[in-house]
Motif scaffolding. Structure first.
Motif, mmCIF file in Angstrom:
data_model
loop_
_atom_site.group_PDB
_atom_site.id
_atom_site.type_symbol
_atom_site.label_atom_id
_atom_site.label_comp_id
_atom_site.label_asym_id
_atom_site.label_seq_id
_atom_site.Cartn_x
_atom_site.Cartn_y
_atom_site.Cartn_z
ATOM 1 N N TYR A 20 -7.006 -1.542 0.142
ATOM 2 C CA TYR A 20 -6.074 -0.867 0.411
ATOM 3 C C TYR A 20 -4.928 -1.127 -0.503
ATOM 4 C CZ TYR A 20 -2.753 1.745 2.727
ATOM 5 O OH TYR A 20 -1.575 2.734 3.099
ATOM 6 N N ARG A 21 -5.091 -2.016 -0.708
ATOM 7 C CA ARG A 21 -3.023 -2.456 -1.075
ATOM 8 C C ARG A 21 -3.886 -2.680 -2.962
ATOM 9 N NH1 ARG A 21 -3.067 -7.134 1.902
ATOM 10 N NH2 ARG A 21 -3.645 -8.407 0.532
ATOM 11 N N VAL A 22 -4.408 -2.159 -3.699
ATOM 12 C CA VAL A 22 -5.121 -2.196 -4.632
ATOM 13 C C VAL A 22 -5.057 -0.518 -4.843
ATOM 14 C CG1 VAL A 22 -6.795 -2.125 -6.671
ATOM 15 C CG2 VAL A 22 -6.401 -3.831 -4.822
ATOM 16 N N LEU A 23 -5.894 0.325 -3.988
ATOM 17 C CA LEU A 23 -5.649 0.913 -3.742
ATOM 18 C C LEU A 23 -4.072 1.995 -4.342
ATOM 19 C CD1 LEU A 23 -8.617 2.172 -2.352
ATOM 20 C CD2 LEU A 23 -9.006 2.528 -4.314
ATOM 21 N N ASN A 24 -3.585 1.273 -3.248
ATOM 22 C CA ASN A 24 -1.874 1.904 -3.230
ATOM 23 C C ASN A 24 -1.433 2.128 -4.427
ATOM 24 O OD1 ASN A 24 0.174 2.909 -1.917
ATOM 25 N ND2 ASN A 24 1.035 0.840 -1.537
ATOM 26 N N VAL A 25 -1.955 0.445 -5.164
ATOM 27 C CA VAL A 25 -0.512 0.446 -5.691
ATOM 28 C C VAL A 25 -1.603 1.331 -7.660
ATOM 29 C CG1 VAL A 25 -0.030 -1.491 -7.832
ATOM 30 C CG2 VAL A 25 -0.101 -2.052 -5.770
ATOM 31 N N ALA A 26 -2.614 1.306 -6.981
ATOM 32 C CA ALA A 26 -3.199 2.675 -8.710
ATOM 33 C C ALA A 26 -2.674 3.500 -7.849
ATOM 34 C CB ALA A 26 -4.696 2.648 -8.095
ATOM 35 N N GLY A 27 -2.214 4.228 -6.445
ATOM 36 C CA GLY A 27 -1.588 5.117 -6.639
ATOM 37 C C GLY A 27 -2.575 6.566 -5.998
ATOM 38 N N LEU A 28 -3.957 5.554 -5.370
ATOM 39 C CA LEU A 28 -5.496 6.680 -5.111
ATOM 40 C C LEU A 28 -5.435 6.508 -4.008
ATOM 41 C CD1 LEU A 28 -7.738 4.832 -7.628
ATOM 42 C CD2 LEU A 28 -6.876 7.200 -7.827
ATOM 43 N N LEU A 29 -4.695 6.235 -2.640
ATOM 44 C CA LEU A 29 -4.788 6.750 -1.418
ATOM 45 C C LEU A 29 -4.968 7.975 -1.386
ATOM 46 C CD1 LEU A 29 -1.874 4.295 0.133
ATOM 47 C CD2 LEU A 29 -4.723 3.670 0.261
ATOM 48 N N ARG A 30 -4.051 8.477 -1.380
ATOM 49 C CA ARG A 30 -3.305 9.834 -1.164
ATOM 50 C C ARG A 30 -5.034 10.925 -1.864
ATOM 51 N NH1 ARG A 30 1.268 13.622 -1.197
ATOM 52 N NH2 ARG A 30 1.090 12.584 1.121
ATOM 53 N N PRO A 31 -5.124 10.806 -3.195
ATOM 54 C CA PRO A 31 -6.465 11.745 -3.412
ATOM 55 C C PRO A 31 -7.174 11.157 -3.154
ATOM 56 C CG PRO A 31 -4.786 10.704 -5.567
ATOM 57 C CD PRO A 31 -4.506 9.778 -4.222
ATOM 58 N N PHE A 32 -8.043 10.011 -2.506
ATOM 59 C CA PHE A 32 -9.175 9.585 -1.968
ATOM 60 C C PHE A 32 -9.494 10.021 0.167
ATOM 61 C CE2 PHE A 32 -10.163 7.740 -6.509
ATOM 62 C CZ PHE A 32 -10.923 8.182 -5.807
ATOM 63 N N GLY A 33 -7.833 10.731 -0.145
ATOM 64 C CA GLY A 33 -8.397 10.757 1.692
ATOM 65 C C GLY A 33 -7.723 9.368 2.700
ATOM 66 N N VAL A 34 -7.055 8.597 1.950
ATOM 67 C CA VAL A 34 -7.092 7.488 2.497
ATOM 68 C C VAL A 34 -5.798 7.169 3.716
ATOM 69 C CG1 VAL A 34 -7.331 4.867 2.276
ATOM 70 C CG2 VAL A 34 -8.547 5.768 0.577
ATOM 71 N N THR A 35 -5.291 6.490 4.640
ATOM 72 C CA THR A 35 -4.248 6.712 5.495
ATOM 73 C C THR A 35 -5.071 5.288 5.366
ATOM 74 O OG1 THR A 35 -4.964 7.797 7.479
ATOM 75 C CG2 THR A 35 -4.514 9.221 5.785
ATOM 76 N N ARG A 36 -3.301 4.499 6.448
ATOM 77 C CA ARG A 36 -2.820 3.527 7.236
ATOM 78 C C ARG A 36 -4.249 4.008 8.089
ATOM 79 N NH1 ARG A 36 -1.321 -1.341 5.583
ATOM 80 N NH2 ARG A 36 0.351 -0.480 5.250
ATOM 81 N N SER A 37 -4.717 4.579 8.904
ATOM 82 C CA SER A 37 -5.551 4.539 10.339
ATOM 83 C C SER A 37 -6.867 4.115 9.639
ATOM 84 C CB SER A 37 -5.476 5.846 10.676
ATOM 85 O OG SER A 37 -5.595 6.633 10.030
#
Length: 127
Positions: free
Chosen positions: A86-103
């Motif tokens: 999750y942290r790697v995806l967050n740093v890469a700015g990829l949470l939103r493009p891949f639909g990842v939320t904290r839940s």
């Protein structure tokens, strides 16, 4: 990687296990391409609960898979990443493009997997 397809073929879930890295990422791409060629899915969800490591090569593969899916009108999402992933995806700015939320973050840590190989397998269940 486990492949699960619901009866309506609206979504397919791929469950990755192990490292998603430069030397193992081709397995992920092959699995996504296989789904795109053989299923009429509107969405592919990659379950990352079993992924213990993600590097730049893995990120590049996820982006390539996302682009491949978009070309045929399919959305690629990620779910259940371990906190490190999750942290790697967050740093890469990829949470939103891949639909990842904290839940969508995996709650319990998975045991470490030996080696750096990504394991793939088939199973059927709704996404």
């Amino acid at each position: 990687m486990d492949q699960q397809t619901p009866d309506d073929a609206e979504a397919v879930r791929l469950a990755a296990v192990g490292a998603l890295a430069r030397d193992t990422a081709s397995l992920m791409q092959a699995a996504v391409v296989d789904v795109l060629r053989h299923h009429l899915s509107r969405r592919i969800d990659i379950d990352l609960a079993g992924v213990t490591f993600l590097d730049a090569g893995g990120i590049r593969t996820l982006l390539t898979c996302r682009a491949d899916a978009r070309q045929v009108g399919c959305r690629l999402t990620l779910s259940n990443p371990q906190p490190l992933v999750y942290r790697v995806l967050n740093v890469a700015g990829l949470l939103r493009p891949f639909g990842v939320t904290r839940s969508h973050v995996a709650v319990a840590a998975q045991p470490a997997h030996a080696g750096r190989a990504m394991q793939l397998a088939d199973a059927a269940a709704p996404c």
